[in-house]
Design a protein around this motif. Sequence first.
Motif, PDB file in Angstrom:
ATOM      1  N   ASP A  42       3.546  11.103  27.710  1.00 25.08           N
ATOM      2  CA  ASP A  42       2.427  10.259  27.049  1.00 25.08           C
ATOM      3  C   ASP A  42       2.641   9.850  25.767  1.00 25.08           C
ATOM      4  O   ASP A  42       2.362  10.030  24.878  1.00 25.08           O
ATOM      5  N   SER A  43       3.183   8.208  25.725  1.00 23.25           N
ATOM      6  CA  SER A  43       3.715   7.887  24.561  1.00 23.25           C
ATOM      7  C   SER A  43       2.760   7.114  24.019  1.00 23.25           C
ATOM      8  O   SER A  43       2.940   6.598  22.760  1.00 23.25           O
ATOM      9  N   ILE A  44       1.721   6.577  24.582  1.00 28.09           N
ATOM     10  CA  ILE A  44       0.478   5.998  23.816  1.00 28.09           C
ATOM     11  C   ILE A  44      -0.392   7.046  23.172  1.00 28.09           C
ATOM     12  O   ILE A  44      -0.900   7.690  23.901  1.00 28.09           O
ATOM     13  N   SER A  45      -0.580   6.894  22.187  1.00 25.63           N
ATOM     14  CA  SER A  45      -1.514   7.919  21.430  1.00 25.63           C
ATOM     15  C   SER A  45      -2.978   7.565  21.676  1.00 25.63           C
ATOM     16  O   SER A  45      -3.206   6.295  21.854  1.00 25.63           O
ATOM     17  N   ASP A  46      -3.719   8.483  21.325  1.00 24.22           N
ATOM     18  CA  ASP A  46      -5.354   7.957  21.779  1.00 24.22           C
ATOM     19  C   ASP A  46      -5.873   7.088  20.789  1.00 24.22           C
ATOM     20  O   ASP A  46      -6.419   6.027  21.018  1.00 24.22           O
ATOM     21  N   SER A  47      -5.041   6.938  19.416  1.00 28.81           N
ATOM     22  CA  SER A  47      -5.713   6.115  18.602  1.00 28.81           C
ATOM     23  C   SER A  47      -5.276   4.631  18.997  1.00 28.81           C
ATOM     24  O   SER A  47      -5.948   3.547  18.910  1.00 28.81           O
ATOM     25  N   ASP A  48      -4.000   4.586  19.436  1.00 30.80           N
ATOM     26  CA  ASP A  48      -3.375   3.126  19.867  1.00 30.80           C
ATOM     27  C   ASP A  48      -4.206   2.687  21.150  1.00 30.80           C
ATOM     28  O   ASP A  48      -4.815   1.641  21.306  1.00 30.80           O
ATOM     29  N   LEU A  49      -4.607   3.663  21.987  1.00 27.43           N
ATOM     30  CA  LEU A  49      -5.245   3.299  23.420  1.00 27.43           C
ATOM     31  C   LEU A  49      -6.739   2.907  22.816  1.00 27.43           C
ATOM     32  O   LEU A  49      -7.256   1.658  23.278  1.00 27.43           O
ATOM     33  N   GLU A  99      -7.649   1.455  19.968  1.00 25.76           N
ATOM     34  CA  GLU A  99      -7.749   0.242  19.427  1.00 25.76           C
ATOM     35  C   GLU A  99      -7.457  -0.827  20.390  1.00 25.76           C
ATOM     36  O   GLU A  99      -8.123  -2.017  20.161  1.00 25.76           O
ATOM     37  N   ALA A 100      -6.476  -0.819  21.443  1.00 26.19           N
ATOM     38  CA  ALA A 100      -6.049  -1.667  22.459  1.00 26.19           C
ATOM     39  C   ALA A 100      -7.491  -1.918  23.462  1.00 26.19           C
ATOM     40  O   ALA A 100      -7.799  -3.117  23.582  1.00 26.19           O
ATOM     41  N   GLU A 101      -8.352  -1.129  23.303  1.00 25.76           N
ATOM     42  CA  GLU A 101      -9.564  -1.135  24.178  1.00 25.76           C
ATOM     43  C   GLU A 101     -10.699  -2.083  23.506  1.00 25.76           C
ATOM     44  O   GLU A 101     -11.373  -2.560  23.947  1.00 25.76           O
ATOM     45  N   THR A 102     -10.496  -2.070  22.202  1.00 24.12           N
ATOM     46  CA  THR A 102     -11.571  -2.602  21.367  1.00 24.12           C
ATOM     47  C   THR A 102     -10.930  -4.299  20.771  1.00 24.12           C
ATOM     48  O   THR A 102     -11.833  -4.780  20.185  1.00 24.12           O
ATOM     49  N   LEU A 103      -9.832  -4.418  21.015  1.00 27.26           N
ATOM     50  CA  LEU A 103      -9.459  -5.816  20.703  1.00 27.26           C
ATOM     51  C   LEU A 103      -9.866  -6.957  21.494  1.00 27.26           C
ATOM     52  O   LEU A 103     -10.237  -6.742  22.860  1.00 27.26           O
ATOM     53  N   VAL A 142     -10.171 -10.541  23.145  1.00 25.37           N
ATOM     54  CA  VAL A 142      -8.840 -11.514  23.828  1.00 25.37           C
ATOM     55  C   VAL A 142      -8.375 -12.447  22.962  1.00 25.37           C
ATOM     56  O   VAL A 142      -6.947 -12.457  23.039  1.00 25.37           O
ATOM     57  N   THR A 143      -8.737 -12.929  21.757  1.00 28.64           N
ATOM     58  CA  THR A 143      -8.131 -13.620  20.911  1.00 28.64           C
ATOM     59  C   THR A 143      -7.156 -12.618  19.996  1.00 28.64           C
ATOM     60  O   THR A 143      -5.934 -13.076  19.838  1.00 28.64           O
ATOM     61  N   ALA A 144      -7.486 -11.811  19.736  1.00 28.16           N
ATOM     62  CA  ALA A 144      -6.821 -10.759  19.074  1.00 28.16           C
ATOM     63  C   ALA A 144      -5.570 -10.196  19.788  1.00 28.16           C
ATOM     64  O   ALA A 144      -4.433 -10.190  19.374  1.00 28.16           O
ATOM     65  N   LYS A 145      -5.761  -9.960  20.943  1.00 25.81           N
ATOM     66  CA  LYS A 145      -4.733  -9.694  21.853  1.00 25.81           C
ATOM     67  C   LYS A 145      -3.666 -10.762  22.289  1.00 25.81           C
ATOM     68  O   LYS A 145      -2.532 -10.480  22.080  1.00 25.81           O
ATOM     69  N   GLN A 146      -4.179 -12.172  22.109  1.00 27.98           N
ATOM     70  CA  GLN A 146      -3.433 -13.315  22.528  1.00 27.98           C
ATOM     71  C   GLN A 146      -2.294 -13.342  21.163  1.00 27.98           C
ATOM     72  O   GLN A 146      -1.247 -13.576  21.089  1.00 27.98           O
TER      73      GLN A 146
END
Length: 82
Positions: A32-39, A41-45, A47-51
């Motif tokens: 499980d190389s994805i940390s809880d904090s990374d996950l 953060e990714a869930e709260t971004l 669409v513009t931030a992801k782009q």
Amino acid sequence: MTDMNDYDENEDTTVDDDEAKAAEKGGSDSEDSISDSDLAEAETLTVTAKQKQRQTLEDEVAAFLARGGKITEVPPDESAKE
């Protein structure tokens, strides 16, 4: 039409602290190389931030390739062997 870039043609052989940390993190044996904090953060971004992050990643990959870096693609059904 060929995409043109203005990246420096000189090879940069130095590794900065961020690159070293990323290499160490990417080299872990953890499944499980994805940390809880990374996950989280990714869930709260947005669409513009992801782009924006995607564009930044594309720019970094293009710069890496322009410096002579190579990307090796491993088929999904094979494990990486050293």
